[in-house]
Scaffold this motif. Structure first.
Motif: not given
Length: 460
Positions: A179, A186, A226-227, A230, A234, A255-256, A259, A295, A336, A459
């Motif tokens: 992260y 994020h 989940h992120d 990131h 976006n 992005l999803e 991730h 998400t 989220d 996002n």
């Protein structure tokens, strides 16, 4: 033996749903390429000059995501955290934990920063007013590692699934490291906050009496990852700059997907589930992806409509594995975007952080002479405007349906906080201008925003 029997039963009950649910196929012929791409996104590309298969000439593609918000970075962190990991591994290797842990002995992985205050906070980790910012300070910036490990142990998942403690700790450290601490919103603290919210939802009566240990394991891992990685910008930004991730995932849930694949890369790199049969490991990865992909805010109406239909027809049966998985998806979606449902002191901080991340993207777009994305121009938007619109047209519809599904004290508390927070932002807006913000103006702005093409959705 118990864990093995559980996995065998799981395969029999869920194999048919796996084949239908997987959004992306896993062809054995491209496993190596897929894995290299996943690792290349984070490590290989930065360490050995990994080049994506397609680049455009846009100058932004030569900017490292991790330097976008460099004023927030602390360059001493990676070295310090690596030292903490090595110290923990030396401790584990020299302890009896690796030779088998009696059930009555709790699994506490402690170091010099894991203070009594943090331990006291973890005793109340199921409270909705849990202050993740304070907890992050008490754990010296390691809230995601500490919280996730505690919850995995709390539910008995470490023992049930026979997770190797060194591999688990290494996995959690790598997740937290991937992260971007320079992102205002994020970042790992957001992931820890979502994980804590997921824990609160897992305790709700409708879920607590129905979910299996496998469901809980998936829910916690999905919340924590989940992120992952990131970039602080976006999906529309990645698309209009022709970024290689947008090309790789064909401009769909960019992005999803990233991730998810980043999380899978870390699972494989650490070998966390390498002791399981390959088919079971693959099922974990697929189900994890199904949760993370849910998400995607551009699919909000799709999931909300399906949720409403189930509730209207009263046909949700949590004995059914696919229905349990769908509820996990909805729980993760709620976790989220639960910031507007937190107490004002916490919600306001999150609102300011996410808005600042939007504005920083807008600053980058202006710098590179790109069209500024919706809600990203700090000169024409305010925190209050953005939050009031988000609550009215995104958060409130979702949490209203969640309350229909699970009408508990927690659900009512969340709706109550959201109403108070919305009123607080309206009051602040009126104090800052002599002309109160017109509800009709907000409605027009957000309706237009939500009706644009899916890639133009933020996002969150």
């Amino acid at each position: 033996c118990g864990a093995r029997n559980f996995w065998c039963m799981l395969k029999q009950n869920k194999l048919s749903t796996y084949l239908k649910r997987g959004a992306i196929s896993y062809d054995s012929s491209d496993q190596t390429a897929l894995y290299i791409r996943m690792l290349g996104d984070v490590r290989v590309r930065s360490q050995v000059g990994f080049e994506p298969e397609r680049r455009s000439s846009h100058p932004y593609l030569f900017i490292d995501f991790r330097t976008l918000h460099s004023k927030y970075e602390s360059h001493s962190v990676p070295e310090r955290r690596l030292h903490r990991l090595l110290s923990c591994q030396r401790y584990l290797h020299s302890s009896r934990l690796l030779r088998g842990v009696p059930q009555q002995i709790p699994l506490h992985i402690l170091d010099e920063d894991y203070t009594g205050q943090a331990r006291c906070m973890l005793e109340k980790v199921g409270n909705w007013n849990f202050d993740i910012f304070l907890f992050d300070r008490l754990t010296n910036g390691n809230s995601l590692i500490t919280l996730t490990f505690h919850l995995l142990n709390h539910y008995g998942l470490v023992e049930l699934f026979q997770l190797d403690l060194v591999k688990l700790w290494r996995f959690l450290v790598m997740v937290q490291e991937d992260y971007h601490s320079g992102n205002p919103y994020h970042n790992a603290v957001h992931a820890a906050d979502v994980t804590q919210a997921m824990h609160c939802y897992l305790q709700e009566p409708m879920l607590a009496k129905s979910l299996t240990s496998y469901d809980i394991l998936l829910g916690l891992l999905a919340a924590a990852t989940h992120d992952l990685d990131h970039p602080g910008v976006n999906q529309p930004f990645l698309i209009k700059t022709d970024h290689y991730l947008a090309t790789l995932y064909r401009n769909t849930s960019v992005l999803e997907n990233h991730h998810w694949k980043s999380a899978v890369g870390l699972l494989r790199e650490t070998g966390l589930f390498s002791h399981l049969p390959p088919e079971d490991s693959l099922n974990v990865e697929r189900d994890l992806g199904s949760l993370i992909l849910a998400t995607d805010i551009s699919r909000q109406n799709e999931y909300l409509t399906r949720f409403r239909t189930h509730l209207d027809q009263n046909n949700l049966c949590l004995i059914n594995a696919s229905h349990r998985h769908f509820i996990l998806q909805m729980a993760l979606k709620c976790a989220d975007i639960c910031n507007p449902c937190r107490p004002w002191e916490l919600s306001k901080q999150w609102s300011e952080k996410v808005t600042e991340e939007f504005f920083q993207q807008g600053d980058i777009e202006k710098k590179h002479k790109l069209e500024v994305s919706p809600l990203c121009d700090r000169e024409t938007n305010t925190v209050g405007d953005i939050q009031i619109g988000f609550m009215a047209y995104v958060a409130e519809p979702l949490f209203a349906e969640w309350t229909r599904f699970s009408d508990t004290r927690l659900s009512q508390t969340m709706l109550g906080h959201m109403g108070l927070n919305k009123a607080s932002w309206s009051s602040l807006q009126q104090e800052q201008t002599s002309i109160p913000a017109a509800p009709s103006h907000l409605m027009i702005t957000f309706c237009l925003f939500l009706l644009l093409l899916p890639p133009l959705l933020i996002n969150h």
